[in-house]
Design a protein around this motif. Structure first.
Motif, short mmCIF file in Angstrom:
data_model
loop_
_atom_site.label_atom_id
_atom_site.label_comp_id
_atom_site.label_asym_id
_atom_site.label_seq_id
_atom_site.Cartn_x
_atom_site.Cartn_y
_atom_site.Cartn_z
N THR A 1 -101.23 45.88 -115.15
CA THR A 1 -101.35 45.38 -116.52
C THR A 1 -102.69 45.76 -117.13
OG1 THR A 1 -99.92 43.50 -115.96
CG2 THR A 1 -101.24 43.33 -117.97
N THR A 2 -103.76 45.61 -116.34
CA THR A 2 -105.09 45.97 -116.84
C THR A 2 -105.19 47.47 -117.12
OG1 THR A 2 -106.03 44.18 -115.49
CG2 THR A 2 -107.57 45.82 -116.37
N ALA A 3 -104.62 48.28 -116.22
CA ALA A 3 -104.66 49.73 -116.41
C ALA A 3 -103.89 50.14 -117.66
CB ALA A 3 -104.08 50.43 -115.18
N ILE A 4 -102.72 49.57 -117.87
CA ILE A 4 -101.93 49.87 -119.07
C ILE A 4 -102.69 49.47 -120.32
CG2 ILE A 4 -99.83 49.30 -120.34
CD1 ILE A 4 -98.43 49.01 -117.63
N LEU A 5 -103.34 48.31 -120.27
CA LEU A 5 -104.14 47.86 -121.41
C LEU A 5 -105.26 48.86 -121.71
CD1 LEU A 5 -104.97 45.74 -123.51
CD2 LEU A 5 -106.29 44.60 -121.71
N GLY A 6 -105.96 49.31 -120.67
CA GLY A 6 -107.03 50.29 -120.86
C GLY A 6 -106.50 51.60 -121.40
N PHE A 7 -105.33 52.04 -120.91
CA PHE A 7 -104.72 53.28 -121.39
C PHE A 7 -104.37 53.17 -122.87
CE2 PHE A 7 -100.89 55.77 -122.27
CZ PHE A 7 -101.30 57.04 -121.88
N CYS A 8 -103.78 52.03 -123.27
CA CYS A 8 -103.43 51.83 -124.68
C CYS A 8 -104.68 51.79 -125.56
CB CYS A 8 -102.64 50.53 -124.83
SG CYS A 8 -101.01 50.55 -124.04
N MET A 9 -105.72 51.09 -125.09
CA MET A 9 -106.97 51.02 -125.85
C MET A 9 -107.56 52.41 -126.04
SD MET A 9 -108.67 47.69 -124.00
CE MET A 9 -110.31 48.04 -124.68
N TYR A 10 -107.54 53.22 -124.98
CA TYR A 10 -108.12 54.56 -125.06
C TYR A 10 -107.30 55.44 -126.01
CZ TYR A 10 -109.95 59.10 -123.69
OH TYR A 10 -110.51 60.35 -123.71
N SER A 11 -105.98 55.38 -125.89
CA SER A 11 -105.12 56.19 -126.76
C SER A 11 -105.37 55.88 -128.23
CB SER A 11 -103.64 55.94 -126.42
OG SER A 11 -103.36 56.32 -125.09
N HIS A 12 -105.48 54.61 -128.55
CA HIS A 12 -105.68 54.23 -129.94
C HIS A 12 -107.09 54.56 -130.43
CE1 HIS A 12 -101.95 51.95 -129.23
NE2 HIS A 12 -101.79 52.03 -130.53
N SER A 13 -108.07 54.45 -129.56
CA SER A 13 -109.42 54.84 -129.97
C SER A 13 -109.51 56.33 -130.24
CB SER A 13 -110.44 54.42 -128.90
OG SER A 13 -110.23 55.14 -127.70
N ARG A 14 -108.78 57.12 -129.47
CA ARG A 14 -108.75 58.57 -129.72
C ARG A 14 -108.04 58.89 -131.03
NH1 ARG A 14 -112.04 61.91 -127.18
NH2 ARG A 14 -110.54 63.49 -126.54
N LEU A 15 -106.99 58.14 -131.32
CA LEU A 15 -106.30 58.35 -132.59
C LEU A 15 -107.21 58.04 -133.77
CD1 LEU A 15 -102.72 56.89 -132.03
CD2 LEU A 15 -103.32 59.26 -132.50
N LEU A 16 -107.95 56.97 -133.66
CA LEU A 16 -108.83 56.56 -134.75
C LEU A 16 -109.99 57.53 -134.95
CD1 LEU A 16 -109.02 52.71 -134.08
CD2 LEU A 16 -107.72 53.88 -135.87
N SER A 17 -110.37 58.24 -133.89
CA SER A 17 -111.51 59.15 -134.00
C SER A 17 -111.13 60.51 -134.55
CB SER A 17 -112.18 59.33 -132.63
OG SER A 17 -111.27 59.93 -131.71
N GLY A 18 -109.83 60.75 -134.79
CA GLY A 18 -109.42 62.01 -135.41
C GLY A 18 -108.78 62.95 -134.41
N PRO A 19 -108.55 64.22 -134.81
CA PRO A 19 -107.88 65.20 -133.96
C PRO A 19 -108.60 65.38 -132.63
CG PRO A 19 -108.08 66.03 -136.19
CD PRO A 19 -108.92 64.80 -136.11
N GLN A 20 -107.82 65.41 -131.54
CA GLN A 20 -108.36 65.58 -130.21
C GLN A 20 -107.54 66.61 -129.46
OE1 GLN A 20 -111.14 64.10 -129.47
NE2 GLN A 20 -111.20 62.66 -131.19
N MET A 21 -108.03 66.97 -128.30
CA MET A 21 -107.34 67.96 -127.50
C MET A 21 -106.08 67.37 -126.89
SD MET A 21 -108.80 70.39 -124.49
CE MET A 21 -108.58 69.28 -123.14
#
Length: 348
Positions: A292-312
């Motif tokens: 559960t913690t890992a999934i939460l971290g994965f979701c947080m990271y995915s959304h932070s990358r989306l907010l920061s703009g185009p990524q690889m």
């Protein structure tokens, strides 16, 4: 009225496409695990080679069309060092991931592979001198914490510990390729062309490991009957169809959609592995907390990358669909100033 019908048909086609993507991605993970652990085909390197050879053979007629044929020599003559490095990373990622499925559950395997952003971020620091943002760093800490708890709980025996180590090394190879790919390739390649170029080289890299680790036992297994070829063909076809549908999903959907798909995929794989593959016994309290913690971290990271703009965009590996979604694609936005690439899984 006609425009409404067109819009409705458009959304229906997108929903069906996303459903097909999720189905093929999840089924590929499940089929790989079932073939290696339950069916009894204990030759993960041979399975990896079969996926790569099958993809190359089936794509060959399409890649030999006039339009594609004219691109091969210019691409290979300039990009071969980068393609060779990526092929080695592909081979290590796929081979070690499949080997790990011999001794660890698919649930634990997928949780470990969810840590790909951690190794990608480390590679970005070392190779590109690009540290993560504060929000990305915090999400990576949460992700590492969850994966660490799950790994500690899942590696209770010597055999499972070896599987965990192999899965982590394979994940590191994937992260290394993702971090360095913009420096190595200066031409835009789609999923299918990249698969066509790297599949035979990746298979060649794995051949010595097959000869050393599996050849003798495999030939004895072969003499007992060829009924297993149908199972292998099913897995190979699944892997190829996944690559095809992935390329279409990238073109037809938004970055938000692919991110949500990636998060849904994690949860569905964990649930189905417990129900279909009988892995419910591995779900201790500590394992559930870690996942559960890992999934939460994965979701947080995915959304932070989306907010920061185009990524690889993350890499798609033959036979090993990745948990991380393709956040962007070269068709939609440039990925890096040094080059563009849309490509993961890798998942089995």
């Amino acid at each position: 009225m006609a425009s409404v019908e067109v819009t409705c048909d458009h959304w229906i086609s997108k929903v069906l496409m996303v459903a097909a993507y999720l189905t093929l991605n999840i089924s590929l993970n499940m089929v790989n695990k079932w073939t290696i652990s339950i069916y009894g085909f204990h030759f993960p390197v041979a399975l990896s080679i079969a996926h790569m050879v099958f993809s190359f053979v089936v794509l060959t007629p399409f890649m030999c069309s006039k339009h594609n044929r004219e691109q091969h020599y210019p691409t290979l003559s300039k990009q071969w060092p980068g393609l060779l490095f990526i092929s080695i990373c592909f081979a290590m990622n796929v081979g070690l991931n499949n080997i790990s499925l011999l001794s660890i559950s698919l649930s634990l395997n997928q949780v470990i592979r969810a840590s790909i952003p951690v190794f990608t971020a480390l590679g970005a620091i070392v190779i590109e001198n690009r540290p993560p943002s504060r929000q990305e760093f915090l999400s990576l800490l949460v992700l590492v914490g969850g994966v660490s708890i799950a790994v500690y709980e899942g590696s209770t025996t010597k055999t499972s510990f070896t599987g965990v180590v192999l899965c982590i090394i394979g994940t590191m190879c994937n992260g290394l390729a993702m971090s360095s790919i913009g420096r190595l390739l200066t031409e835009k390649l789609d999923v299918l062309r990249l698969t066509f170029y790297t599949a035979p080289m990746s298979a060649f890299v794995l051949l010595p490991f097959f000869n050393k680790l599996e050849a003798d036992a495999f030939y004895k297994y072969w003499d007992q009957g060829l009924g297993f070829l149908g199972i292998i063909f099913l897995g190979c076809l699944n892997a190829l169809l996944y690559n095809l549908i992935h390329s279409w999903v990238i073109k037809a959907t938004s970055s938000v959609t692919t991110t949500v798909i990636g998060e849904m995929k994690i949860v569905l794989i964990l649930l189905l592995s417990a129900i279909v593959l009988g892995e419910s016994e591995v779900w201790t309290v500590k394992m559930m907390i870690g996942c559960t913690t890992a999934i939460l971290g994965f979701c947080m990271y995915s959304h932070s990358r989306l907010l920061s703009g185009p990524q690889m965009a993350p890499i798609v590996i033959k036979g090993v669909p990745e948990l991380a979604p393709s956040i962007t694609d070269s068709i939609r936005t440039p990925l890096m100033s040094g080059g563009i690439l849309a490509m993961k899984q890798g998942r089995g």
